[in-house]
Design a protein around this motif. Structure first.
Motif, PDB file in Angstrom:
ATOM      1  N   VAL A  93       0.870  -1.176   0.000  1.00  0.00           N
ATOM      2  CA  VAL A  93       0.000   0.000   0.000  1.00  0.00           C
ATOM      3  C   VAL A  93       0.909   1.229   0.000  1.00  0.00           C
ATOM      4  N   ASN A  94       0.720   2.079  -0.986  1.00  0.00           N
ATOM      5  CA  ASN A  94       1.574   3.259  -1.132  1.00  0.00           C
ATOM      6  C   ASN A  94       0.850   4.508  -0.639  1.00  0.00           C
ATOM      7  N   ILE A  95       1.619   5.411  -0.014  1.00  0.00           N
ATOM      8  CA  ILE A  95       1.047   6.639   0.556  1.00  0.00           C
ATOM      9  C   ILE A  95       1.861   7.838   0.096  1.00  0.00           C
ATOM     10  N   ALA A  96       1.194   8.817  -0.523  1.00  0.00           N
ATOM     11  CA  ALA A  96       1.862  10.070  -0.904  1.00  0.00           C
ATOM     12  C   ALA A  96       0.827  11.046  -1.441  1.00  0.00           C
ATOM     13  N   HIS A  97       1.107  12.318  -1.263  1.00  0.00           N
ATOM     14  CA  HIS A  97       0.303  13.373  -1.880  1.00  0.00           C
ATOM     15  C   HIS A  97       0.403  13.307  -3.400  1.00  0.00           C
ATOM     16  N   GLN A  98       1.567  12.860  -3.918  1.00  0.00           N
ATOM     17  CA  GLN A  98       1.825  12.888  -5.358  1.00  0.00           C
ATOM     18  C   GLN A  98       0.891  11.983  -6.152  1.00  0.00           C
ATOM     19  N   TYR A  99       0.261  11.003  -5.521  1.00  0.00           N
ATOM     20  CA  TYR A  99      -0.623  10.112  -6.279  1.00  0.00           C
ATOM     21  C   TYR A  99      -1.874  10.823  -6.783  1.00  0.00           C
ATOM     22  N   LEU A 100      -2.130  12.020  -6.273  1.00  0.00           N
ATOM     23  CA  LEU A 100      -3.226  12.809  -6.846  1.00  0.00           C
ATOM     24  C   LEU A 100      -2.963  13.160  -8.299  1.00  0.00           C
ATOM     25  N   LEU A 101      -1.689  13.156  -8.715  1.00  0.00           N
ATOM     26  CA  LEU A 101      -1.371  13.431 -10.117  1.00  0.00           C
ATOM     27  C   LEU A 101      -2.000  12.398 -11.053  1.00  0.00           C
ATOM     28  N   ARG A 102      -2.316  11.233 -10.536  1.00  0.00           N
ATOM     29  CA  ARG A 102      -2.946  10.184 -11.346  1.00  0.00           C
ATOM     30  C   ARG A 102      -4.469  10.210 -11.254  1.00  0.00           C
ATOM     31  N   HIS A 103      -4.994  11.144 -10.484  1.00  0.00           N
ATOM     32  CA  HIS A 103      -6.444  11.253 -10.308  1.00  0.00           C
ATOM     33  C   HIS A 103      -7.029  12.106 -11.428  1.00  0.00           C
ATOM     34  N   PRO A 104      -8.053  11.625 -12.111  1.00  0.00           N
ATOM     35  CA  PRO A 104      -8.584  12.381 -13.267  1.00  0.00           C
ATOM     36  C   PRO A 104      -9.187  13.735 -12.907  1.00  0.00           C
ATOM     37  N   ASP A 105      -9.572  13.942 -11.653  1.00  0.00           N
ATOM     38  CA  ASP A 105     -10.208  15.204 -11.270  1.00  0.00           C
ATOM     39  C   ASP A 105      -9.243  16.201 -10.628  1.00  0.00           C
ATOM     40  N   TYR A 106      -7.965  15.847 -10.550  1.00  0.00           N
ATOM     41  CA  TYR A 106      -7.005  16.747  -9.895  1.00  0.00           C
ATOM     42  C   TYR A 106      -6.608  17.861 -10.855  1.00  0.00           C
ATOM     43  N   ARG A 107      -6.669  19.115 -10.388  1.00  0.00           N
ATOM     44  CA  ARG A 107      -6.528  20.270 -11.279  1.00  0.00           C
ATOM     45  C   ARG A 107      -5.133  20.883 -11.299  1.00  0.00           C
ATOM     46  N   HIS A 108      -4.213  20.412 -10.469  1.00  0.00           N
ATOM     47  CA  HIS A 108      -2.974  21.167 -10.282  1.00  0.00           C
ATOM     48  C   HIS A 108      -1.734  20.492 -10.870  1.00  0.00           C
ATOM     49  N   GLY A 109      -1.901  19.458 -11.677  1.00  0.00           N
ATOM     50  CA  GLY A 109      -0.768  18.762 -12.271  1.00  0.00           C
ATOM     51  C   GLY A 109      -0.292  19.431 -13.541  1.00  0.00           C
ATOM     52  N   THR A 110       0.146  20.688 -13.440  1.00  0.00           N
ATOM     53  CA  THR A 110       0.634  21.437 -14.597  1.00  0.00           C
ATOM     54  C   THR A 110       1.997  22.039 -14.260  1.00  0.00           C
ATOM     55  N   GLY A 111       2.692  22.500 -15.306  1.00  0.00           N
ATOM     56  CA  GLY A 111       4.003  23.109 -15.109  1.00  0.00           C
ATOM     57  C   GLY A 111       4.910  22.801 -16.262  1.00  0.00           C
ATOM     58  N   ASP A 112       6.217  22.987 -16.047  1.00  0.00           N
ATOM     59  CA  ASP A 112       7.215  22.701 -17.070  1.00  0.00           C
ATOM     60  C   ASP A 112       7.036  21.277 -17.593  1.00  0.00           C
ATOM     61  N   ALA A 113       6.914  21.147 -18.923  1.00  0.00           N
ATOM     62  CA  ALA A 113       6.547  19.854 -19.524  1.00  0.00           C
ATOM     63  C   ALA A 113       7.559  18.771 -19.190  1.00  0.00           C
ATOM     64  N   GLN A 114       8.847  19.087 -19.283  1.00  0.00           N
ATOM     65  CA  GLN A 114       9.875  18.088 -19.008  1.00  0.00           C
ATOM     66  C   GLN A 114       9.855  17.658 -17.548  1.00  0.00           C
ATOM     67  N   SER A 115       9.788  18.633 -16.648  1.00  0.00           N
ATOM     68  CA  SER A 115       9.751  18.317 -15.215  1.00  0.00           C
ATOM     69  C   SER A 115       8.499  17.529 -14.856  1.00  0.00           C
ATOM     70  N   LEU A 116       7.376  17.903 -15.464  1.00  0.00           N
ATOM     71  CA  LEU A 116       6.127  17.202 -15.184  1.00  0.00           C
ATOM     72  C   LEU A 116       6.189  15.760 -15.666  1.00  0.00           C
ATOM     73  N   LEU A 117       6.804  15.545 -16.831  1.00  0.00           N
ATOM     74  CA  LEU A 117       6.960  14.180 -17.340  1.00  0.00           C
ATOM     75  C   LEU A 117       7.787  13.343 -16.369  1.00  0.00           C
ATOM     76  N   ILE A 118       8.880  13.911 -15.866  1.00  0.00           N
ATOM     77  CA  ILE A 118       9.741  13.189 -14.921  1.00  0.00           C
ATOM     78  C   ILE A 118       8.975  12.875 -13.637  1.00  0.00           C
ATOM     79  N   LEU A 119       8.247  13.867 -13.124  1.00  0.00           N
ATOM     80  CA  LEU A 119       7.490  13.665 -11.885  1.00  0.00           C
ATOM     81  C   LEU A 119       6.407  12.606 -12.067  1.00  0.00           C
ATOM     82  N   ARG A 120       5.682  12.679 -13.181  1.00  0.00           N
ATOM     83  CA  ARG A 120       4.638  11.671 -13.434  1.00  0.00           C
ATOM     84  C   ARG A 120       5.249  10.279 -13.595  1.00  0.00           C
ATOM     85  N   LEU A 121       6.409  10.198 -14.261  1.00  0.00           N
ATOM     86  CA  LEU A 121       7.069   8.906 -14.439  1.00  0.00           C
ATOM     87  C   LEU A 121       7.515   8.349 -13.089  1.00  0.00           C
ATOM     88  N   HIS A 122       8.102   9.209 -12.247  1.00  0.00           N
ATOM     89  CA  HIS A 122       8.531   8.748 -10.922  1.00  0.00           C
ATOM     90  C   HIS A 122       7.335   8.272 -10.104  1.00  0.00           C
TER      91      HIS A 122
END
Length: 365
Positions: free
Chosen positions: A133-162
């Motif tokens: 069971v994994n716990i982190a605020h960052q998993y909201l990035l995978r939630h379809p209704d989360y509105r704040h997963g924006t920013g520098d495209a390269q950095s965002l790709l790395i963060l989403r991949l991690h």
């Protein structure tokens, strides 16, 4: 039930989440049998964590974030080269094997992963039947209704991949959130309240005569000192994790720098007028629970998303790109519109939620 924790050691937030969850589980008769901490470049497992977790702690070499020469902002290229060199890759391979050995030896009912990538790779390689069971605020990035997963495209790709990699093999992803959202079964996401410890929940906040700050990266020290030189009448207490710094560095009568110490930090949090930080999720939640005005100075994309999320809550926080405390003082003078009672109720539902979600992944038949 027996739980084994694996915790990201970067910063203070994941460590304090682990402390909070361990106490919750013990209050309901469960056991934390061992804690593995991913130790990154230039960081150590803080003594307060080893003392308070009340379980054996083992550290292993984990991938590191490398910051630019000013020690403020993330250097993506140097981070990639540092972690990708053959010597480091061999060390990470040894860490993966060590994680598997400890899980195999302890045979916990559940492994709880606080946003570490190497345990997910261990699960991918060795395929244990024990639920993760994994716990982190960052998993909201995978939630379809989360509105704040924006920013520098390269950095965002790395963060989403991690974030994707840390979730490999997980039975369930518990996404920590400032506010309630619907769960997403397709992504195995359950949205849960922040994890704050009983020590925080029991604090009685007062409005003292100082500003509290936390800077994860030492490079912000010069900004703080410059602002202080121009405003020597404002009392400041700042915490940092500089390894060779004294426990308390009294610069002058109104500026003191403290090495990170959990009890001291909470003491100063309870009594501060306002709080400024590099936008880590956990300490922002602590400040909002205590109804403190907050200013966020993100140092990389992950913190930029945290800052956008927190500042989207009416009256909760303001943001900036430097430690210009004048902006925090201005924010503190505006009428307070933050709905503290609603946030507090959401946060106090955490214990029931986490115990239910963690114990329900095991087949008890």
């Amino acid at each position: 039930m027996r739980f084994l924790f694996i915790v990201q050691g970067e910063g203070r937030g994941h460590l304090t989440q682990a402390l909070s969850l361990a106490d919750m589980l013990r209050r309901h008769g469960h056991e934390v049998v061992e804690v593995l901490v991913g130790k990154s470049h230039g960081r150590e497992v803080p003594p307060f964590f080893r003392t308070k977790i009340k379980a054996p702690v083992r550290a292993y070499e984990a991938p590191s974030l490398i910051y630019k020469k000013d020690r403020k902002r993330l250097d993506k290229l140097r981070t990639a080269f540092y972690n990708g060199n053959p010597r480091k890759l061999r060390q990470y391979g040894q860490s993966i094997e060590m994680i598997h050995r400890r899980i195999k030896k302890q045979q916990p009912d559940v492994v709880v992963n606080f946003y570490e990538m190497l345990p997910a790779l261990a699960q991918l390689r060795f395929r244990t039947d024990i639920p993760f069971v994994n716990i982190a605020h960052q998993y909201l990035l995978r939630h379809p209704d989360y509105r704040h997963g924006t920013g520098d495209a390269q950095s965002l790709l790395i963060l989403r991949l991690h974030t994707l990699l840390t979730g490999i093999g997980a039975t369930k992803l518990l996404a920590l959130s400032f506010y309630p959202m619907k769960s997403c079964a397709r992504e195995r996401i359950v949205v849960v309240p922040p994890l704050l410890r009983r020590e925080v929940l029991d604090l009685q906040p007062i409005e003292g005569d100082y500003i509290l700050g936390y800077m994860l990266n030492q490079g912000f020290e010069n900004e703080v000192r410059r602002w202080h030189d121009a405003h020597p009448d404002v009392r400041l207490h700042f915490f940092w994790d500089k390894r060779d710094a004294p426990t308390e560095l009294r610069v002058d009568d109104t500026l003191t720098l403290h090495r990170i110490d959990d009890e001291q930090f909470l003491h100063y949090m309870a009594g501060c007028r306002g709080y400024i930080t590099t936008a880590g999720f956990e300490s922002v939640c602590e400040a909002l629970y205590l109804n403190k005005p907050v200013m966020l100075i993100p140092a990389h994309l992950e913190q930029e998303i945290n800052a956008a999320d927190a500042s989207s809550i009416p009256g909760a926080a303001t943001t900036g790109d430097s430690f210009d405390l004048s902006r925090l003082l201005d924010f503190m003078q505006t009428p307070r519109t933050f709905d503290h009672d609603t946030f507090r109720r959401w946060l106090l539902s955490a214990e029931e939620t986490f115990v239910r979600e963690l114990t329900s992944v095991v087949d008890r038949e």
